[in-house]
Scaffold this active site. Structure first.
Site, PDB file in Angstrom:
ATOM      1  N   MET A  91      51.028  35.661 -98.026  1.00  0.00           N
ATOM      2  CA  MET A  91      49.686  35.079 -97.893  1.00  0.00           C
ATOM      3  C   MET A  91      49.759  33.832 -97.037  1.00  0.00           C
ATOM      4  O   MET A  91      50.540  32.917 -97.320  1.00  0.00           O
ATOM      5  CB  MET A  91      49.104  34.761 -99.268  1.00  0.00           C
ATOM      6  N   TYR A 141      54.034  37.958 -87.794  1.00  0.00           N
ATOM      7  CA  TYR A 141      53.051  38.245 -86.748  1.00  0.00           C
ATOM      8  C   TYR A 141      53.818  38.048 -85.442  1.00  0.00           C
ATOM      9  O   TYR A 141      54.082  36.912 -85.038  1.00  0.00           O
ATOM     10  CB  TYR A 141      51.870  37.273 -86.815  1.00  0.00           C
ATOM     11  N   THR A 167      53.781  42.793 -89.567  1.00  0.00           N
ATOM     12  CA  THR A 167      52.356  43.013 -89.814  1.00  0.00           C
ATOM     13  C   THR A 167      51.764  43.719 -88.602  1.00  0.00           C
ATOM     14  O   THR A 167      51.771  43.179 -87.494  1.00  0.00           O
ATOM     15  CB  THR A 167      51.634  41.675 -90.048  1.00  0.00           C
ATOM     16  N   HIS A 289      45.006  45.336 -95.675  1.00  0.00           N
ATOM     17  CA  HIS A 289      45.059  43.872 -95.586  1.00  0.00           C
ATOM     18  C   HIS A 289      44.121  43.220 -96.601  1.00  0.00           C
ATOM     19  O   HIS A 289      43.486  42.200 -96.329  1.00  0.00           O
ATOM     20  CB  HIS A 289      44.703  43.411 -94.167  1.00  0.00           C
ATOM     21  N   SER A 320      46.515  45.898-101.718  1.00  0.00           N
ATOM     22  CA  SER A 320      45.065  45.845-101.539  1.00  0.00           C
ATOM     23  C   SER A 320      44.315  46.329-102.772  1.00  0.00           C
ATOM     24  O   SER A 320      44.096  47.528-102.959  1.00  0.00           O
ATOM     25  CB  SER A 320      44.605  46.633-100.305  1.00  0.00           C
ATOM     26  N   GLY A 321      43.979  45.378-103.649  1.00  0.00           N
ATOM     27  CA  GLY A 321      43.123  45.664-104.778  1.00  0.00           C
ATOM     28  C   GLY A 321      43.810  45.976-106.086  1.00  0.00           C
ATOM     29  O   GLY A 321      43.141  46.163-107.098  1.00  0.00           O
ATOM     30  N   GLY A 342      48.709  39.921-104.092  1.00  0.00           N
ATOM     31  CA  GLY A 342      48.600  38.640-103.414  1.00  0.00           C
ATOM     32  C   GLY A 342      47.686  37.631-104.077  1.00  0.00           C
ATOM     33  O   GLY A 342      48.141  36.719-104.759  1.00  0.00           O
TER      34      GLY A 342
END
Length: 393
Positions: A91, A141, A167, A289, A320-321, A342
């Site tokens: 994060m 990145y 990523t 993401h 994610s979720g 995250g």
């Protein structure tokens, strides 16, 4: 610094019974702009909502009269055995949200024997993280410049981090209207509205922002480049993203340069999973993401089975979720080997530092332990596709 400003209120942590409670409890402690940066998604937030709603369409089929007295959550990823099938996701700008949040999360993860992934878009340098959690993972990145690829791989290896996670789903910055509405900008800019927001949250202003500046000076984005360390106020950083020109051939160069486990994060297409396998990736993260990129993107839960079928021997992770123990077990049943989480851990770090993150990890482990017993399994490997059933909401 007054301990009163930095020590978590015991009552707050007592009221955190599950991962989503940390978000509820920390909301009023953070400036609206900072909370919105973490909580929000792209465009209308449809992907964020779908990431949670999709779990309602999956039901579980327990097996009964199974001896579940030998339950263990131990999970092996990339040759290392961890205590649970989940890990702390990367994060960005975490230390803007909670003081020294990267290190707080990493220390808690190390003590709990689960992986921690450091974001390239972080204030904590790779080298510092390697001291906090030797062998931690790194999420990059990456610039397509060949020299920078080589230099970044060398920097991560020299520091002692063990896994390179590229990523791949951020070629450009997404449309974060929520950030505009709440006043969050990168580079960080103090406006009248933001200043008023900060003044209404003295605990954050003194205990996080000013304390960070006292400890580190001007906070800097430390890991997007092998050498450059732009401050969060620098006009040179803009929105930290990948690069529009980055392609599979650049990912192949990283594979050649990096000798440890190499993972691609942000895969939603079975075809892309196949390409990742063909270039020699050791693993993939099935991810949208956290709903922060393409707002109409599928949830990882929608495509996990199809991607697992293309993955071959690669390790398949997902994020994610995922919030509940049952969410994680559903992900494993669909083909994931492990789950990244995250926002809840970052909110816990902002609420109470390492102590709160340790509690959050423990809460989730307890949920998984209970859910495994009720499902009738002793090990994560026992959780199979025939234990789930898709249904209408």
């Amino acid at each position: 610094m007054s301990k009163r400003l930095t020590r978590p209120r015991p009552s707050s942590l007592r009221h955190a019974l599950n991962l989503e409670d940390y978000e509820r409890l920390v909301r009023r402690r953070l400036p609206r702009s900072v909370f919105g940066y973490v909580e929000g998604g792209a465009d209308d937030g449809e992907a964020c909502r779908h990431n949670r709603e999709v779990f309602r369409s999956i039901r579980m089929i327990p097996k009964v009269l199974v001896d579940v007295s030998t339950r263990t959550q131990e999970t092996t990823l990339f040759g290392q055995t961890y205590s649970a099938p989940f890990l702390v996701a990367p994060m960005g700008a975490s230390s803007i949200v909670g003081y020294d949040a990267d290190n707080s999360m990493a220390r808690a993860a190390r003590a709990a024997r689960i992986p921690f992934v450091l974001s390239a878009n972080s204030i904590t340098p790779i080298e510092e993280m390697a001291r906090t959690y030797p062998g931690a993972w790194f999420a990059a990145y990456q610039s397509p410049d060949a020299r920078k690829i080589e230099d970044m791989c060398l920097r991560v290896a020299d520091a002692g981090l063990s896994l390179y996670m590229l990523t791949v789903d951020v070629p450009v910055a997404s449309n974060r209207e929520n950030n505009v509405r709440t006043g969050y900008t990168m580079p960080f800019r103090m406006s009248k509205r933001l200043g008023f927001d900060v003044l209404r949250h003295p605990r954050w202003a003194l205990g996080t922002m000013l304390r960070t500046m006292r400890h580190r000076g001007l906070p800097r984005i430390s890991n997007v480049d092998p050498i450059a360390r732009p401050s969060i106020f620098s006009r040179n950083i803009g929105a930290v993203t990948g690069h529009a020109g980055f392609s599979w051939r650049h990912a192949e160069q990283i594979r050649r340069c990096w000798k440890g486990p190499f993972v691609l994060k942000g895969i939603l297409s079975p075809g892309d999973a196949r390409l990742a396998r063909e270039i020699g990736a050791d693993g993939i993260v099935v991810s949208n993401h956290g709903g922060r990129q393409l707002d109409s993107a599928v949830s990882p839960v929608d495509v996990l089975q199809a991607i697992r079928a293309e993955a071959g021997t690669m390790t398949v992770l997902a994020d994610s979720g995922f919030r509940r123990g049952t969410d994680i077990l559903k992900g494993l049943a669909l083909g994931a080997d492990g789950i990244l989480i995250g926002r809840p851990f970052l909110f816990a770090a902002a609420l109470g530092g390492e102590r709160a993150v340790t509690q959050a990890i423990s809460r989730l482990k307890t949920e998984i332990d209970i859910d495994m017993a009720l499902l009738g399994v002793n090990m994560p490997e026992d959780i199979t596709e025939d234990m789930i059933l898709r249904s209408a909401f």
